[in-house]
Write a protein that holds these residues in place. Sequence first.
Motif, short mmCIF file in Angstrom:
data_model
loop_
_atom_site.label_atom_id
_atom_site.label_comp_id
_atom_site.label_asym_id
_atom_site.label_seq_id
_atom_site.Cartn_x
_atom_site.Cartn_y
_atom_site.Cartn_z
N GLY A 251 28.92 -39.17 5.88
CA GLY A 251 29.75 -38.14 5.28
C GLY A 251 30.62 -37.49 6.34
O GLY A 251 30.37 -37.59 7.54
N ARG A 252 31.66 -36.82 5.87
CA ARG A 252 32.56 -36.13 6.78
C ARG A 252 31.94 -34.79 7.19
O ARG A 252 31.29 -34.13 6.37
N ILE A 253 32.15 -34.41 8.43
CA ILE A 253 31.60 -33.16 8.95
C ILE A 253 32.76 -32.21 9.23
O ILE A 253 33.69 -32.55 9.96
N GLY A 254 32.73 -31.04 8.61
CA GLY A 254 33.79 -30.04 8.78
C GLY A 254 33.21 -28.68 9.09
O GLY A 254 32.00 -28.53 9.31
N GLY A 255 34.09 -27.68 9.09
CA GLY A 255 33.64 -26.32 9.35
C GLY A 255 33.30 -26.07 10.81
O GLY A 255 32.66 -25.06 11.13
N ARG B 35 28.81 -29.05 6.55
CA ARG B 35 29.14 -28.04 7.55
C ARG B 35 27.87 -27.56 8.24
O ARG B 35 26.76 -27.73 7.71
N PRO B 36 28.00 -26.97 9.43
CA PRO B 36 26.80 -26.49 10.14
C PRO B 36 26.07 -25.41 9.35
O PRO B 36 26.69 -24.56 8.69
N ASN C 241 24.47 -39.86 -11.04
CA ASN C 241 24.33 -38.80 -12.05
C ASN C 241 23.72 -37.54 -11.45
O ASN C 241 24.09 -36.42 -11.83
N ALA C 242 22.77 -37.70 -10.52
CA ALA C 242 22.18 -36.53 -9.86
C ALA C 242 23.21 -35.81 -9.00
O ALA C 242 23.24 -34.58 -8.94
N LEU C 243 24.08 -36.57 -8.33
CA LEU C 243 25.13 -35.94 -7.51
C LEU C 243 26.04 -35.06 -8.37
O LEU C 243 26.51 -34.02 -7.92
N ALA C 244 26.29 -35.50 -9.61
CA ALA C 244 27.12 -34.70 -10.51
C ALA C 244 26.48 -33.34 -10.80
O ALA C 244 27.16 -32.39 -11.18
N GLU C 245 25.15 -33.25 -10.62
CA GLU C 245 24.43 -31.99 -10.79
C GLU C 245 24.16 -31.31 -9.44
O GLU C 245 23.35 -30.40 -9.35
N ARG C 246 24.84 -31.81 -8.39
CA ARG C 246 24.70 -31.27 -7.04
C ARG C 246 23.28 -31.42 -6.50
O ARG C 246 22.75 -30.54 -5.82
N PRO D 261 25.66 -29.58 2.60
CA PRO D 261 26.83 -30.07 1.85
C PRO D 261 27.72 -28.94 1.38
O PRO D 261 27.26 -27.83 1.08
N VAL D 262 29.02 -29.23 1.28
CA VAL D 262 30.01 -28.33 0.69
C VAL D 262 30.62 -29.05 -0.50
O VAL D 262 31.14 -30.17 -0.38
N TRP D 263 30.53 -28.40 -1.67
CA TRP D 263 31.02 -29.02 -2.90
C TRP D 263 32.33 -28.37 -3.31
O TRP D 263 32.54 -27.17 -3.13
N THR D 264 33.23 -29.15 -3.89
CA THR D 264 34.46 -28.60 -4.45
C THR D 264 34.29 -28.44 -5.95
O THR D 264 33.41 -29.05 -6.56
#
Length: 314
Positions: A267-271, A298-299, A187-192, A285-288
């Motif tokens: 987690g996946r690392i991008g950017g 991402r860095p 539930n906290a993740l849903a609030e970022r 973190p990067v959120w969609t």
Amino acid sequence: MPEVLRAPLVVEFPFTRSLGPVQSAFLTGLRERTVLGVKTSGGKVLVPPVEYDPVTAEEIRDLVEVAPTGTVTTWAWNPAPRRDQPLRTPFAWVLVRLDGADTALLHVLDAPGPDAVRTGMRVRVRWAAERAGAITDIACFEPYGSEPAAPAAPHDGRFADPVTGIVAPARLDYTYSPGRAPTDYINALAERRTVGERCPSCRKVYVPPRGACPTCGIATAERVEVGPRGTVTTFCIVNIKARNLDIEVPYVYGHIALDGADLALHGRIGGIPYDQVRMGLRVEPVWTEGGRYPDHYRPTGEPDADYDAYKELI
């Protein structure tokens, strides 16, 4: 009452393995409507065959041919077949000791109902119309009122175009329902936000929280918000594309110790190019839009963390 979270999940992958000479001969034999076993130094015939004696652990290679008829040693009725099971109509799971064998083979029996099945009944193999060198080349067993056949006969295990490997699909369908601590985390993740729980004894903060300290065995209740930034502790480069995953390979999956946490999550690392990811890299973190969890990390552009700062979290 709070909402009880539930999610249907599927773990699915193709299991690929090569075959040694004994297993190769067994599966190739099924393709040719021949059932092979292996004879131990003690004189017992094992079907399905194994490559090492389960009693002495010595390698065994003496192949023998057994009959496609046998006797049911035990059984259980399955009134509701599931997806990908051998038969679509109700059937019996059976252990069948084939004539000439000393051990039983697990398969299915096509029978009209449980009253038609009994321990000691005589059965025979019903071969699949199309065979490829797999246990499914035996479509099922069927009732057969015969007397026991002749003893096992030696076989050289040689066939044209032998089967040297198999791909077995593995799948597990289940429903996950998290407890109190994982529900708070989701539930906290849903609030970022990322929330863990602190152990009242060792004071470590676990993310994701488990409701109890895995080290001390004590219940946890103190919520602690961590991150959002963190440090890459270790990582791997993925070069095989997963089914239904819209991510181009290669990509990087890593363990990330969020600031304030005493356990690294993955987690996946991008950017960043995959070959520039490194231990100690600082990420965020990067959120969609509408996402309930970070899409990737991402860095941040910060200097890399010192190894001593995260070595205990590797």
